[in-house]
Each structure stands twice: as structure tokens, then as C-alpha cells.
Design a protein around this motif. Structure first.
Motif, short mmCIF file in Angstrom:
data_model
loop_
_atom_site.label_atom_id
_atom_site.label_comp_id
_atom_site.label_asym_id
_atom_site.label_seq_id
_atom_site.Cartn_x
_atom_site.Cartn_y
_atom_site.Cartn_z
N THR A 43 0.72 -1.34 0.08
CA THR A 43 0.30 -0.32 -0.32
C THR A 43 0.31 1.17 0.26
N ASP A 65 -3.87 9.50 -0.52
CA ASP A 65 -3.76 9.25 1.02
C ASP A 65 -5.67 8.68 1.50
N TRP A 66 -6.95 8.78 0.76
CA TRP A 66 -7.70 8.34 1.31
C TRP A 66 -7.17 6.50 0.50
N ILE A 68 -4.91 4.51 0.56
CA ILE A 68 -3.66 4.44 1.62
C ILE A 68 -5.17 3.75 2.64
N TRP A 69 -5.30 4.95 3.57
CA TRP A 69 -6.47 4.38 4.65
C TRP A 69 -7.26 3.42 4.82
N TRP A 72 -5.37 0.21 4.59
CA TRP A 72 -4.68 -0.15 6.22
C TRP A 72 -5.98 -0.11 7.39
N GLY A 73 -6.82 0.59 6.79
CA GLY A 73 -7.89 0.54 7.47
C GLY A 73 -8.73 -1.21 7.42
N SER A 110 -10.44 -4.75 0.91
CA SER A 110 -10.23 -3.14 0.70
C SER A 110 -8.59 -2.30 0.03
N GLY A 114 -8.82 0.42 -2.35
CA GLY A 114 -8.25 2.27 -1.83
C GLY A 114 -6.84 2.53 -2.97
#
Length: 123
Positions: A43, A65-66, A68-69, A72-73, A110, A114
């Protein structure tokens, strides 16, 4: 009247754990953890999706950014929830093998979501 009270106080029968299910559940979880670690590692390379922005293409860095989040989230949520549900399933006697499978599916979903977000260009 006494009989109805006696029936209501009987404990529910405990389901026995199946050895194959316990072993399969934890082995699949052992595969889900490295999968999550691998997707979390790659990621980081989502930032490369914004490399073409210097060549005159207008990019929206917020999407990277979103992305990656989201990756990871989603990975963290999948691994933590699978671990919690494996432990609950152990004590309740539920089937265990499908929690890590759901976890791996959530990790992949996810990551793909992402990656899709990170690849978006500004409108």
C-alpha cells in the motif's frame, strides 16, 4: 408451575469443539496475517500513482491518502475482527474456519478499493 421453572433454569447444552475446525481456523488465520502484512506493505507504493502528476496531469492527492487509509483500515479491521471472532467462537462452540476466510476477503477487497482510489485523477 414448579416444572416450568425447572425447565427454564436448565443450562443450554455446550457444543463441543471440532478439532479439524479449530486447526483449520487458526491455520487460515496464520495465512491471513501475512496477507494483511503484505498488502499493508505494498500500500505504501500507492504514492507512485501520483508520480504522473508532475507531467501536466492534474492529480487529486487526497485520493491517494484515502486509498492508503482504506487499505490499512480495512486490513486492520479484518485481522482484529477475525481474531476476536475466533476467540468468541472457541468459547461458544461455533464454527471457526470461515472467520479467517472472511478476513482474507476483506483484506483483498480493501486493498483493491484503496488501489482504485489511489489511481483516480482529479476531475
Amino acid at each position: 408451575m414448579t416444572d416450568s421453572l425447572a425447565v427454564a433454569t436448565w443450562p443450554a447444552p455446550q457444543r463441543s469443539l471440532r478439532t479439524w475446525d479449530v486447526v483449520l481456523g487458526w491455520v487460515l488465520y496464520a495465512f491471513a496475517v501475512p496477507l494483511g502484512m503484505f498488502t499493508a506493505y505494498i500500500t505504501v507504493f500507492f504514492a507512485f500513482a501520483a508520480d504522473s502528476c508532475s507531467s501536466g496531469v492534474d492529480c487529486a492527492y487526497a485520493y491517494v491518502d484515502w486509498g492508503i487509509w482504506l487499505s490499512w483500515g480495512g486490513t486492520a479491521f479484518a485481522l482484529i475482527s477475525a481474531l476476536v471472532m475466533l476467540l468468541i467462537s472457541t468459547f461458544k462452540g461455533w464454527l471457526m474456519w470461515y472467520w479467517p476466510v472472511l478476513s482474507m476477503a476483506m483484506i483483498i477487497a480493501s486493498f483493491v478499493g484503496g488501489a482504485f482510489l489511489a489511481g483516480q485523477e482529479a476531475a
